[in-house]
Design a protein around this motif. Structure first.
Motif, PDB file in Angstrom:
ATOM      1  N   HIS A 275       0.851  -1.186   0.000  1.00  0.00           N
ATOM      2  CA  HIS A 275       0.000   0.000   0.000  1.00  0.00           C
ATOM      3  C   HIS A 275       0.894   1.245   0.000  1.00  0.00           C
ATOM      4  CE1 HIS A 275      -3.570  -2.409   1.413  1.00  0.00           C
ATOM      5  NE2 HIS A 275      -2.585  -3.139   1.913  1.00  0.00           N
ATOM      6  N   ILE A 276       0.638   2.148  -0.912  1.00  0.00           N
ATOM      7  CA  ILE A 276       1.321   3.439  -0.922  1.00  0.00           C
ATOM      8  C   ILE A 276       0.270   4.492  -0.656  1.00  0.00           C
ATOM      9  CG2 ILE A 276       2.705   5.052  -2.275  1.00  0.00           C
ATOM     10  CD1 ILE A 276       3.638   2.588  -3.900  1.00  0.00           C
ATOM     11  N   SER A 277       0.404   5.190   0.457  1.00  0.00           N
ATOM     12  CA  SER A 277      -0.664   6.062   0.927  1.00  0.00           C
ATOM     13  C   SER A 277      -0.160   7.479   1.163  1.00  0.00           C
ATOM     14  CB  SER A 277      -1.259   5.509   2.229  1.00  0.00           C
ATOM     15  OG  SER A 277      -2.251   6.368   2.741  1.00  0.00           O
ATOM     16  N   GLY A 278      -0.811   8.446   0.515  1.00  0.00           N
ATOM     17  CA  GLY A 278      -0.546   9.839   0.836  1.00  0.00           C
ATOM     18  C   GLY A 278      -1.147  10.182   2.187  1.00  0.00           C
ATOM     19  N   SER A 279      -0.641  11.233   2.791  1.00  0.00           N
ATOM     20  CA  SER A 279      -1.133  11.622   4.111  1.00  0.00           C
ATOM     21  C   SER A 279      -0.860  13.105   4.313  1.00  0.00           C
ATOM     22  CB  SER A 279      -0.434  10.806   5.203  1.00  0.00           C
ATOM     23  OG  SER A 279      -0.880  11.171   6.491  1.00  0.00           O
ATOM     24  N   VAL A 280      -1.836  13.819   4.856  1.00  0.00           N
ATOM     25  CA  VAL A 280      -1.645  15.236   5.143  1.00  0.00           C
ATOM     26  C   VAL A 280      -1.683  15.452   6.645  1.00  0.00           C
ATOM     27  CG1 VAL A 280      -2.559  16.017   2.928  1.00  0.00           C
ATOM     28  CG2 VAL A 280      -4.122  15.701   4.854  1.00  0.00           C
ATOM     29  N   ILE A 281      -1.709  16.714   7.046  1.00  0.00           N
ATOM     30  CA  ILE A 281      -1.701  17.077   8.455  1.00  0.00           C
ATOM     31  C   ILE A 281      -2.842  16.423   9.221  1.00  0.00           C
ATOM     32  CG2 ILE A 281      -0.564  19.273   8.053  1.00  0.00           C
ATOM     33  CD1 ILE A 281      -3.458  20.460   8.327  1.00  0.00           C
ATOM     34  N   ALA A 282      -2.820  16.566  10.529  1.00  0.00           N
ATOM     35  CA  ALA A 282      -3.809  15.928  11.396  1.00  0.00           C
ATOM     36  C   ALA A 282      -5.166  16.628  11.322  1.00  0.00           C
ATOM     37  CB  ALA A 282      -3.305  15.933  12.836  1.00  0.00           C
ATOM     38  N   THR A 283      -6.206  15.881  11.647  1.00  0.00           N
ATOM     39  CA  THR A 283      -7.503  16.488  11.902  1.00  0.00           C
ATOM     40  C   THR A 283      -7.397  17.364  13.146  1.00  0.00           C
ATOM     41  OG1 THR A 283      -8.223  14.688  13.347  1.00  0.00           O
ATOM     42  CG2 THR A 283      -8.667  14.428  10.987  1.00  0.00           C
ATOM     43  N   ARG A 284      -8.413  18.155  13.398  1.00  0.00           N
ATOM     44  CA  ARG A 284      -8.382  18.989  14.608  1.00  0.00           C
ATOM     45  C   ARG A 284      -8.284  18.119  15.862  1.00  0.00           C
ATOM     46  NH1 ARG A 284     -13.523  22.609  14.182  1.00  0.00           N
ATOM     47  NH2 ARG A 284     -14.223  20.841  12.943  1.00  0.00           N
ATOM     48  N   PHE A 285      -9.045  17.044  15.877  1.00  0.00           N
ATOM     49  CA  PHE A 285      -9.022  16.147  17.041  1.00  0.00           C
ATOM     50  C   PHE A 285      -7.630  15.565  17.235  1.00  0.00           C
ATOM     51  CE2 PHE A 285      -9.328  11.768  18.661  1.00  0.00           C
ATOM     52  CZ  PHE A 285      -9.883  12.005  19.903  1.00  0.00           C
ATOM     53  N   MET A 286      -7.019  15.079  16.140  1.00  0.00           N
ATOM     54  CA  MET A 286      -5.720  14.441  16.248  1.00  0.00           C
ATOM     55  C   MET A 286      -4.595  15.447  16.500  1.00  0.00           C
ATOM     56  SD  MET A 286      -5.682  11.284  16.438  1.00  0.00           S
ATOM     57  CE  MET A 286      -6.725   9.836  16.161  1.00  0.00           C
ATOM     58  N   GLN A 287      -4.757  16.693  16.032  1.00  0.00           N
ATOM     59  CA  GLN A 287      -3.755  17.714  16.362  1.00  0.00           C
ATOM     60  C   GLN A 287      -3.720  17.964  17.864  1.00  0.00           C
ATOM     61  OE1 GLN A 287      -1.481  20.060  14.251  1.00  0.00           O
ATOM     62  NE2 GLN A 287      -0.791  19.646  16.321  1.00  0.00           N
ATOM     63  N   LYS A 288      -4.896  18.029  18.461  1.00  0.00           N
ATOM     64  CA  LYS A 288      -4.981  18.208  19.910  1.00  0.00           C
ATOM     65  C   LYS A 288      -4.324  17.033  20.626  1.00  0.00           C
ATOM     66  CE  LYS A 288      -8.458  19.015  23.536  1.00  0.00           C
ATOM     67  NZ  LYS A 288      -8.214  17.802  24.371  1.00  0.00           N
ATOM     68  N   LYS A 289      -4.592  15.815  20.154  1.00  0.00           N
ATOM     69  CA  LYS A 289      -4.021  14.629  20.786  1.00  0.00           C
ATOM     70  C   LYS A 289      -2.512  14.547  20.582  1.00  0.00           C
ATOM     71  CE  LYS A 289      -7.812  13.250  22.554  1.00  0.00           C
ATOM     72  NZ  LYS A 289      -7.983  13.376  24.032  1.00  0.00           N
ATOM     73  N   ALA A 290      -2.038  15.022  19.435  1.00  0.00           N
ATOM     74  CA  ALA A 290      -0.593  15.023  19.182  1.00  0.00           C
ATOM     75  C   ALA A 290       0.126  15.917  20.183  1.00  0.00           C
ATOM     76  CB  ALA A 290      -0.310  15.480  17.754  1.00  0.00           C
ATOM     77  N   LEU A 291      -0.434  17.095  20.439  1.00  0.00           N
ATOM     78  CA  LEU A 291       0.160  17.992  21.420  1.00  0.00           C
ATOM     79  C   LEU A 291       0.156  17.376  22.816  1.00  0.00           C
ATOM     80  CD1 LEU A 291      -1.438  21.352  20.211  1.00  0.00           C
ATOM     81  CD2 LEU A 291       0.992  20.765  20.125  1.00  0.00           C
ATOM     82  N   GLU A 292      -0.954  16.761  23.177  1.00  0.00           N
ATOM     83  CA  GLU A 292      -1.048  16.133  24.490  1.00  0.00           C
ATOM     84  C   GLU A 292      -0.054  14.981  24.621  1.00  0.00           C
ATOM     85  OE1 GLU A 292      -5.118  14.976  24.776  1.00  0.00           O
ATOM     86  OE2 GLU A 292      -5.853  17.024  25.119  1.00  0.00           O
ATOM     87  N   PHE A 293       0.045  14.152  23.589  1.00  0.00           N
ATOM     88  CA  PHE A 293       0.970  13.015  23.608  1.00  0.00           C
ATOM     89  C   PHE A 293       2.413  13.499  23.711  1.00  0.00           C
ATOM     90  CE2 PHE A 293       3.778   9.940  21.672  1.00  0.00           C
ATOM     91  CZ  PHE A 293       3.321   8.719  22.131  1.00  0.00           C
ATOM     92  N   ALA A 294       2.763  14.503  22.913  1.00  0.00           N
ATOM     93  CA  ALA A 294       4.127  15.015  22.926  1.00  0.00           C
ATOM     94  C   ALA A 294       4.488  15.600  24.287  1.00  0.00           C
ATOM     95  CB  ALA A 294       4.299  16.067  21.832  1.00  0.00           C
ATOM     96  N   ALA A 295       3.557  16.324  24.883  1.00  0.00           N
ATOM     97  CA  ALA A 295       3.817  16.916  26.196  1.00  0.00           C
ATOM     98  C   ALA A 295       3.962  15.846  27.267  1.00  0.00           C
ATOM     99  CB  ALA A 295       2.681  17.877  26.554  1.00  0.00           C
ATOM    100  N   ARG A 296       3.107  14.843  27.206  1.00  0.00           N
ATOM    101  CA  ARG A 296       3.109  13.783  28.215  1.00  0.00           C
ATOM    102  C   ARG A 296       4.326  12.875  28.102  1.00  0.00           C
ATOM    103  NH1 ARG A 296      -1.496  12.147  26.993  1.00  0.00           N
ATOM    104  NH2 ARG A 296      -1.005  10.273  25.783  1.00  0.00           N
ATOM    105  N   ASN A 297       4.824  12.696  26.894  1.00  0.00           N
ATOM    106  CA  ASN A 297       5.896  11.734  26.660  1.00  0.00           C
ATOM    107  C   ASN A 297       7.252  12.375  26.359  1.00  0.00           C
ATOM    108  OD1 ASN A 297       4.589   8.835  26.521  1.00  0.00           O
ATOM    109  ND2 ASN A 297       3.163  10.216  25.470  1.00  0.00           N
ATOM    110  N   GLY A 298       7.327  13.678  26.461  1.00  0.00           N
ATOM    111  CA  GLY A 298       8.617  14.333  26.297  1.00  0.00           C
ATOM    112  C   GLY A 298       9.179  14.289  24.896  1.00  0.00           C
ATOM    113  N   VAL A 299       8.326  14.527  23.886  1.00  0.00           N
ATOM    114  CA  VAL A 299       8.811  14.672  22.520  1.00  0.00           C
ATOM    115  C   VAL A 299       9.373  16.087  22.380  1.00  0.00           C
ATOM    116  CG1 VAL A 299       8.172  14.769  20.085  1.00  0.00           C
ATOM    117  CG2 VAL A 299       7.186  13.013  21.576  1.00  0.00           C
ATOM    118  N   HIS A 300      10.641  16.188  22.021  1.00  0.00           N
ATOM    119  CA  HIS A 300      11.283  17.495  21.923  1.00  0.00           C
ATOM    120  C   HIS A 300      11.816  17.718  20.510  1.00  0.00           C
ATOM    121  CE1 HIS A 300      10.950  18.204  26.203  1.00  0.00           C
ATOM    122  NE2 HIS A 300      11.514  17.039  26.444  1.00  0.00           N
ATOM    123  N   VAL A 301      11.736  18.951  20.087  1.00  0.00           N
ATOM    124  CA  VAL A 301      12.180  19.324  18.749  1.00  0.00           C
ATOM    125  C   VAL A 301      13.617  19.826  18.823  1.00  0.00           C
ATOM    126  CG1 VAL A 301      11.685  20.734  16.720  1.00  0.00           C
ATOM    127  CG2 VAL A 301       9.810  19.981  18.208  1.00  0.00           C
TER     128      VAL A 301
END
Length: 337
Positions: A275-301
């Motif tokens: 399967h070759i699948s294109g993908s764009v940015i997150a939905t609003r719901f998933m953007q919120k969850k991405a921020l929460e996950f990154a904060a909770r798990n120490g994802v740093h840029v």
């Protein structure tokens, strides 16, 4: 009277120019945000020859709100990314997949007088996100586009037992490694740069394979086949090189914006159910969850810092254009923040 803003814009010749803009009075659903930080993305290079305000990975403080705004209040720290508005009525919005809304207003195509490389920006309430208190603005800014781009295929298509290959360690790749590793999957990195081996392992990769000058990837020494392959490099790759190390029904996600054609071996794709699948940015719901996950798990840029000045924007754009950024640029009005 409207709010005055300093803005850094593209121009037809590709030169970054500084302008002053007076925003109209806020509509009922609009929010004026005093920008503090803005990430820089490869997409900004694509629009450098457009007369528009650049930047779409922005963090700021809510300055004022329209009469109908209820999700944020004055003083909140918020961020935004690619979209500014979606219709809420089409099939995709109703399915909760508003990141595919055909009517959306997005960076580069609408609201050209609004952007992250500015002192003030007016946004629709709909696509603003509160930033977790424990997350720095430097970490938050690149997560509004780069982070959400890698988060989407990982959270939608990866199971804990999958072996995930990540191709390229850069602005996207170093975030993909962290997100995947902190999800508990086995992360395997493929890179053409040997000097990034230690960094990849430190970020959470279990294995690292050097692909420079390798024509037969079956000879890389990969211990087990790959279930999901995340393409994070901006270089155009022959995806067929990876086919010998992919499991049947593996999924490939090309994530960087690029022109040209994508070609793959026809029969091997069919025979192995790939399967070759294109993908764009997150939905609003998933953007919120991405921020929460990154904060909770120490994802740093991993960032390079620049001042939000004309010289600073020009320097950051030049470094990004030359492929020297390691790994995301973040500009701020107070470069010590």
């Amino acid at each position: 009277m409207g709010l005055e803003s300093i803005q850094f814009c593209g121009s037809p010749c590709g030169e970054i120019v500084q302008k002053t803009f007076v925003h109209p009075e806020l509509a009922a659903d609009e929010v004026a945000v005093k920008v503090t930080h803005s990430g820089l993305c490869g997409t900004d290079l694509h629009f450098a020859t457009t007369d528009m305000v650049l930047g779409h990975e922005a963090i700021g403080i809510v300055h004022s709100i329209g009469s109908d705004v209820s999700a944020v209040k004055v003083g909140d720290r918020v961020g935004w990314g690619y979209p500014n508005w979606t219709c809420g009525k089409c099939e995709w919005c109703l399915r909760g997949e508003d990141n595919y809304c055909p009517n959306w207003r997005i960076y580069g195509l609408a609201d050209l007088e609004q952007g992250g490389l500015s002192s003030m920006s007016v946004r629709k309430e709909q696509w603003l996100f509160k930033i977790p208190e424990c997350m720095s603005s430097e970490d938050a800014a690149p997560l509004m586009c780069g982070g959400s781009t890698v988060w989407t295929p990982l959270v939608n298509h990866v199971k804990p037992y999958h072996r995930v290959g990540i191709v390229g360690i850069g602005g996207l790749g170093h975030l993909a490694i962290q997100f995947a590793a902190k999800m508990g999957v086995e992360v395997v990195v493929f890179s053409a740069t040997e000097s990034k081996r230690g960094e990849a392992l430190q970020l959470g990769a279990k294995e690292f394979y050097l692909t420079q000058n390798i024509d037969d990837y079956s000879a890389l020494g990969n211990t087990k086949q790959i279930d999901r392959l995340i393409i994070c490099t901006s270089a155009k790759l022959n995806l067929g090189l990876f086919y010998p190390i992919l499991n049947p029904q593996a999924m490939i996600f090309p994530l960087t914006a690029s022109d040209g054609e994508l070609t793959v071996p026809y029969f091997a794709t069919v025979r192995n159910g790939l399967h070759i699948s294109g993908s764009v940015i997150a939905t609003r719901f998933m953007q919120k969850k991405a921020l929460e996950f990154a904060a909770r798990n120490g994802v740093h840029v991993i960032v390079e810092r620049f001042p939000m000045t004309l010289d600073g924007v020009q320097a950051a754009m030049a470094r990004l254009r030359d492929g020297k950024m390691r790994y995301r640029a973040v500009l701020s009005w107070n470069n010590n923040e």
